[in-house]
Design an enzyme around this catalytic site. Structure first.
Site, mmCIF file in Angstrom:
data_model
loop_
_atom_site.group_PDB
_atom_site.id
_atom_site.type_symbol
_atom_site.label_atom_id
_atom_site.label_comp_id
_atom_site.label_asym_id
_atom_site.label_seq_id
_atom_site.Cartn_x
_atom_site.Cartn_y
_atom_site.Cartn_z
ATOM 1 N N SER A 256 0.930 -9.397 -4.860
ATOM 2 C CA SER A 256 -0.196 -8.644 -4.300
ATOM 3 C C SER A 256 -0.744 -7.773 -5.423
ATOM 4 O O SER A 256 -0.270 -6.680 -5.671
ATOM 5 C CB SER A 256 0.257 -7.793 -3.110
ATOM 6 N N HIS B 168 5.037 -10.775 0.362
ATOM 7 C CA HIS B 168 6.352 -10.981 -0.232
ATOM 8 C C HIS B 168 7.307 -11.787 0.635
ATOM 9 O O HIS B 168 8.442 -12.043 0.230
ATOM 10 C CB HIS B 168 7.004 -9.628 -0.558
ATOM 11 N N GLN C 255 4.132 -4.690 3.852
ATOM 12 C CA GLN C 255 4.775 -5.444 2.778
ATOM 13 C C GLN C 255 6.203 -5.012 2.491
ATOM 14 O O GLN C 255 7.052 -5.849 2.203
ATOM 15 C CB GLN C 255 3.939 -5.318 1.501
ATOM 16 N N GLU C 256 6.462 -3.703 2.550
ATOM 17 C CA GLU C 256 7.812 -3.239 2.219
ATOM 18 C C GLU C 256 8.252 -2.127 3.163
ATOM 19 O O GLU C 256 7.533 -1.143 3.342
ATOM 20 C CB GLU C 256 7.873 -2.707 0.781
ATOM 21 N N GLU D 257 11.563 -9.624 -3.243
ATOM 22 C CA GLU D 257 12.176 -8.442 -3.836
ATOM 23 C C GLU D 257 13.585 -8.188 -3.323
ATOM 24 O O GLU D 257 14.138 -7.102 -3.521
ATOM 25 C CB GLU D 257 11.277 -7.225 -3.624
ATOM 26 N N ASP E 166 5.508 0.468 1.845
ATOM 27 C CA ASP E 166 4.390 -0.026 1.049
ATOM 28 C C ASP E 166 3.572 -0.900 1.978
ATOM 29 O O ASP E 166 3.961 -2.023 2.300
ATOM 30 C CB ASP E 166 4.876 -0.823 -0.168
ATOM 31 N N GLU F 115 2.750 4.045 0.778
ATOM 32 C CA GLU F 115 2.020 3.513 -0.374
ATOM 33 C C GLU F 115 0.882 2.608 0.094
ATOM 34 O O GLU F 115 1.059 1.805 1.011
ATOM 35 C CB GLU F 115 2.996 2.721 -1.249
ATOM 36 N N ASP G 298 -1.325 2.629 -5.348
ATOM 37 C CA ASP G 298 -0.933 1.526 -6.227
ATOM 38 C C ASP G 298 -2.180 0.715 -6.574
ATOM 39 O O ASP G 298 -2.771 0.902 -7.637
ATOM 40 C CB ASP G 298 0.124 0.660 -5.547
ATOM 41 N N LYS H 197 2.936 1.028 -12.857
ATOM 42 C CA LYS H 197 3.348 -0.333 -13.204
ATOM 43 C C LYS H 197 2.833 -0.645 -14.603
ATOM 44 O O LYS H 197 1.622 -0.676 -14.835
ATOM 45 C CB LYS H 197 2.777 -1.349 -12.206
ATOM 46 N N HIS I 251 8.622 -1.796 -10.377
ATOM 47 C CA HIS I 251 8.721 -3.192 -10.793
ATOM 48 C C HIS I 251 7.528 -3.966 -10.263
ATOM 49 O O HIS I 251 6.589 -3.410 -9.707
ATOM 50 C CB HIS I 251 10.018 -3.797 -10.249
ATOM 51 N N ARG I 252 7.575 -5.313 -10.383
ATOM 52 C CA ARG I 252 6.645 -6.206 -9.714
ATOM 53 C C ARG I 252 7.460 -7.200 -8.892
ATOM 54 O O ARG I 252 8.661 -7.367 -9.094
ATOM 55 C CB ARG I 252 5.761 -6.970 -10.707
ATOM 56 N N SER I 253 6.795 -7.900 -7.986
ATOM 57 C CA SER I 253 7.521 -8.851 -7.142
ATOM 58 C C SER I 253 8.020 -10.045 -7.946
ATOM 59 O O SER I 253 9.050 -10.635 -7.633
ATOM 60 C CB SER I 253 6.648 -9.315 -5.982
ATOM 61 N N LYS J 46 10.903 2.322 -7.807
ATOM 62 C CA LYS J 46 10.927 1.178 -6.894
ATOM 63 C C LYS J 46 11.330 -0.037 -7.708
ATOM 64 O O LYS J 46 10.624 -0.401 -8.649
ATOM 65 C CB LYS J 46 9.527 0.928 -6.319
#
Length: 428
Positions: free
Chosen positions: A43, A156, A164-165, A206, A243, A292, A319, A344, A372-374, A395
């Site tokens: 994303s 994800h 998403q999270e 993740e 997130d 987020e 983000d 990021k 991080h990134r996915s 994260k």
């Protein structure tokens, strides 16, 4: 011995999704080496620096990065060879000037970042210092509070969750190592609860579980039960963070503000004001400390009342909104939008620009969350970065998958190296 760059080598390697990414090795005249590999997001914000891909559908489905690697082994190597690796600002400025575009589309942010980080690591090794020490000096002592993604949704995971999270935040721990233990115990307790409830315990990009819950409230319920059954107090020992990644399900037709369409969970479509009401309801019912990307990356008009309504109650992280870009961060600060910046490295594409974003946010009393990134690699640079900048939050995924655990394990080594100097404190 000389800290001048002797050689640079780029290589196409694979990330945690099995997609190509850029890896770089920097060698100095002193013989010291630095190696870095670049992550990739699923994303991605529309305003991120350009990740250069080859586009040949017959090779890695168009996702090859041989053009970016070629830029490392060609013009970048030619430009940087002989430069002093200890002058990171000058190195990164040379990379930006060589690219010459505002979004790094010529060389690729993946090529530029790989070189930027590899050179920094080589310079740290040349100075006989750990990367966090080299970047942060003696004041780099604060271990970050982890935001641990234990339930994956959105882009994800292939499930019914639009959010998403769903993260757990062990901010009540006395030390970082204890925070990791608390998070791991809660993660495994959650897995057992899901199995008992007949839900799938496969994990997403993740490392978090990706059950097909019937509602978002059910996800919250399972999280609270897991925290309690693991022996901790929700809101005191471990809180929750989200997130939302709202840009992923925002519909924009150009005729008015975005509408937020919950296609996966079949929830009602909402406007920005109704999204704010939904979050406020959640805050009243659940111990949430951070949200987020609660609204779309271009919904500035919606973000302002969201911040006014909830900014004193919860951390509001930008983000996709900010994409680690000082111009967008400054706009947010000037307009009183959000109160935290997700950091990021590959969104902006160089170490120097990343550090500038962190300092701008800190100067305005915004918090920083290193992320991080996915699509990740085993590169643990962000662990060092979080301590080097005393960011206080990180994260980096769940308590599973090696590319996620590499960051937690690196932080455990850093905590051990700092010994009695190591600090851990809740930002909430």
């Amino acid at each position: 011995m000389s800290s001048k760059i002797k050689s640079l080598q780029g290589l196409q390697v694979l990330d945690s999704r099995g997609n190509p990414t850029v890896a770089v090795k920097a060698e100095l005249e002193s013989g010291t080496l630095g190696m870095a590999s670049v992550p990739s997001g699923a994303s991605t914000g529309g305003f991120e620096a350009i990740e250069l891909r080859d586009g040949d559908k017959n090779v890695y489905r168009g996702k090859g990065v041989l053009k970016a690697v070629g830029n490392v082994n060609g013009p970048i190597r030619q430009r940087l060879t002989g430069m002093d690796a200890s002058d990171q600002t000058k190195i990164d400025r040379a990379l930006l000037d060589l690219d010459g575009t505002p979004n790094k589309q010529e060389l690729g942010a993946n090529a530029i970042l790989g070189v930027s980080l590899a050179v920094a690591k080589a310079a740290a090794a040349d100075a006989s210092a750990e990367l966090f020490e080299y970047l942060g000096g003696d004041e780099a002592v604060l271990l970050p509070v982890p935001m641990v993604n234990v339930i994956n949704g959105g882009a994800h995971a292939d499930n019914s969750l639009d959010i998403q999270e769903f993260m757990i935040v062990p901010h009540g721990a006395p030390t970082f190592s204890e925070a990791v233990r608390m998070a791991a115990e809660t993660f495994h307790t959650l897995g057992a609860l899901l199995r008992d409830g007949g839900y799938d315990t496969g994990v997403g990009d993740e490392g978090g579980y990706s059950p097909r819950f019937e509602s978002m409230d059910l996800a919250f319920d399972y999280l609270l039960r897991a925290i309690e059954q693991a022996g901790y107090k929700p809101g005191e020992d471990i809180s929750l963070a989200l997130d939302v990644a709202a840009s992923e399900f925002a519909e924009k037709d150009g005729s008015g503000p975005p509408q937020y369409v919950f296609t996966k969970s079949k929830s009602p479509t909402r406007n920005a004001a109704q999204m704010t009401e939904m979050y406020e309801d959640w805050l009243n019912r659940y111990p949430i400390v951070s949200i987020e990307d609660g609204l779309d990356e271009e919904d500035w008009e919606g973000w302002k009342p969201l911040t006014s309504a909830l900014g004193s109650k919860v951390q509001l992280v930008g983000d996709d909104l900010f994409v680690t870009n000082t111009e967008r961060i400054k706009r947010g600060i000037d307009e009183g939008i959000a109160n935290s910046v997700l950091i990021k490295l590959n969104q902006i594409g160089s170490l120097t620009e990343t550090l500038s974003a962190i300092e701008m946010a800190r100067g305005a009393n915004y918090t920083n969350v290193i992320s991080h990134r996915s699509g990740e690699t085993a590169d643990a640079t962000i662990a060092d970065l979080s301590v080097a900048t005393n960011a206080g939050q990180i994260k980096t995924g769940s308590m599973s998958r090696g590319e996620r655990l590499a960051k937690y394990n690196r932080l455990l080594w850093i905590e051990d190296a700092l010994g009695s100097r190591a600090e851990y404190q809740s930002p909430f």
